[in-house]
Design a protein around this motif. Structure first.
Motif, PDB file in Angstrom:
ATOM      1  N   ASP A  18      14.567   0.686   8.747  1.00  0.00           N
ATOM      2  CA  ASP A  18      15.039   0.458  10.118  1.00  0.00           C
ATOM      3  C   ASP A  18      13.888   0.266  11.114  1.00  0.00           C
ATOM      4  O   ASP A  18      14.118   0.010  12.290  1.00  0.00           O
ATOM      5  N   GLY A  19      12.644   0.382  10.618  1.00  0.00           N
ATOM      6  CA  GLY A  19      11.503   0.147  11.492  1.00  0.00           C
ATOM      7  C   GLY A  19      11.082   1.348  12.313  1.00  0.00           C
ATOM      8  O   GLY A  19      10.119   1.273  13.066  1.00  0.00           O
ATOM      9  N   TYR A  20      11.772   2.482  12.169  1.00  0.00           N
ATOM     10  CA  TYR A  20      11.415   3.688  12.923  1.00  0.00           C
ATOM     11  C   TYR A  20      10.444   4.523  12.094  1.00  0.00           C
ATOM     12  O   TYR A  20      10.762   4.962  10.995  1.00  0.00           O
ATOM     13  N   TYR A  21       9.246   4.706  12.611  1.00  0.00           N
ATOM     14  CA  TYR A  21       8.206   5.414  11.876  1.00  0.00           C
ATOM     15  C   TYR A  21       8.030   6.860  12.337  1.00  0.00           C
ATOM     16  O   TYR A  21       7.098   7.521  11.921  1.00  0.00           O
ATOM     17  N   GLY A  22       8.918   7.355  13.178  1.00  0.00           N
ATOM     18  CA  GLY A  22       8.784   8.698  13.727  1.00  0.00           C
ATOM     19  C   GLY A  22       8.862   9.812  12.707  1.00  0.00           C
ATOM     20  O   GLY A  22       8.398  10.916  12.957  1.00  0.00           O
ATOM     21  N   ASN A  23       9.436   9.518  11.547  1.00  0.00           N
ATOM     22  CA  ASN A  23       9.567  10.559  10.525  1.00  0.00           C
ATOM     23  C   ASN A  23       8.458  10.514   9.480  1.00  0.00           C
ATOM     24  O   ASN A  23       8.447  11.321   8.562  1.00  0.00           O
ATOM     25  N   ILE A  24       7.529   9.586   9.624  1.00  0.00           N
ATOM     26  CA  ILE A  24       6.396   9.526   8.699  1.00  0.00           C
ATOM     27  C   ILE A  24       5.328  10.484   9.209  1.00  0.00           C
ATOM     28  O   ILE A  24       5.005  10.495  10.400  1.00  0.00           O
ATOM     29  N   THR A  25       4.772  11.274   8.293  1.00  0.00           N
ATOM     30  CA  THR A  25       3.752  12.230   8.712  1.00  0.00           C
ATOM     31  C   THR A  25       2.474  11.495   9.119  1.00  0.00           C
ATOM     32  O   THR A  25       2.208  10.380   8.672  1.00  0.00           O
ATOM     33  N   VAL A  27       0.835  -1.200   0.000  1.00  0.00           N
ATOM     34  CA  VAL A  27       0.000   0.000   0.000  1.00  0.00           C
ATOM     35  C   VAL A  27       0.870   1.251   0.000  1.00  0.00           C
ATOM     36  O   VAL A  27       0.620   2.197  -0.753  1.00  0.00           O
ATOM     37  N   ALA A  28       1.898   1.263   0.824  1.00  0.00           N
ATOM     38  CA  ALA A  28       2.787   2.428   0.877  1.00  0.00           C
ATOM     39  C   ALA A  28       3.421   2.669  -0.490  1.00  0.00           C
ATOM     40  O   ALA A  28       3.515   3.815  -0.942  1.00  0.00           O
ATOM     41  N   GLN A  29       3.847   1.598  -1.151  1.00  0.00           N
ATOM     42  CA  GLN A  29       4.458   1.739  -2.475  1.00  0.00           C
ATOM     43  C   GLN A  29       3.447   2.301  -3.473  1.00  0.00           C
ATOM     44  O   GLN A  29       3.776   3.188  -4.261  1.00  0.00           O
ATOM     45  N   GLU A  30       2.204   1.797  -3.433  1.00  0.00           N
ATOM     46  CA  GLU A  30       1.159   2.300  -4.316  1.00  0.00           C
ATOM     47  C   GLU A  30       0.921   3.792  -4.101  1.00  0.00           C
ATOM     48  O   GLU A  30       0.638   4.524  -5.045  1.00  0.00           O
ATOM     49  N   LEU A  31       1.029   4.228  -2.840  1.00  0.00           N
ATOM     50  CA  LEU A  31       0.791   5.635  -2.511  1.00  0.00           C
ATOM     51  C   LEU A  31       2.038   6.503  -2.676  1.00  0.00           C
ATOM     52  O   LEU A  31       1.982   7.709  -2.489  1.00  0.00           O
ATOM     53  N   GLY A  32       3.174   5.869  -2.975  1.00  0.00           N
ATOM     54  CA  GLY A  32       4.419   6.619  -3.130  1.00  0.00           C
ATOM     55  C   GLY A  32       5.024   7.061  -1.811  1.00  0.00           C
ATOM     56  O   GLY A  32       5.744   8.060  -1.757  1.00  0.00           O
ATOM     57  N   ILE A  33       4.753   6.320  -0.741  1.00  0.00           N
ATOM     58  CA  ILE A  33       5.266   6.646   0.589  1.00  0.00           C
ATOM     59  C   ILE A  33       6.366   5.659   0.936  1.00  0.00           C
ATOM     60  O   ILE A  33       6.187   4.447   0.839  1.00  0.00           O
ATOM     61  N   ALA A  34       7.522   6.172   1.318  1.00  0.00           N
ATOM     62  CA  ALA A  34       8.650   5.310   1.667  1.00  0.00           C
ATOM     63  C   ALA A  34       8.532   4.844   3.115  1.00  0.00           C
ATOM     64  O   ALA A  34       8.408   5.651   4.026  1.00  0.00           O
TER      65      ALA A  34
END
Length: 70
Positions: free
Chosen positions: A34-41, A23-30
């Protein structure tokens, strides 16, 4: 980090992770490797979660429709 969400079918974890990456790839979201999601909006995380939910509902509907047809 601990979570209160527990899978009813623990073996589904790998499939859900795969779906998350697809899903992330389809939406263009990297997704960070490293498993840290703190930088994802929050917006991106919500988009991924919403899309996963829509896909799971669609899969369930197809499964139920298949059962009803037998």
């Amino acid at each position: 980090m601990s979570t209160s969400n527990q899978l009813v079918v623990p073996q589904a974890s790998a499939a859900l992770d795969q779906l998350k990456y697809e899903v992330a790839q389809e939406l263009g979201i990297a997704i960070p490797q490293d498993g840290y999601y703190g930088n994802i909006t929050t917006k991106d995380a919500g988009s991924i979660g919403g899309s996963i939910t829509r896909k799971l509902v669609q899969i369930a509907e197809q499964s139920l429709a298949g059962q009803a047809g037998h």
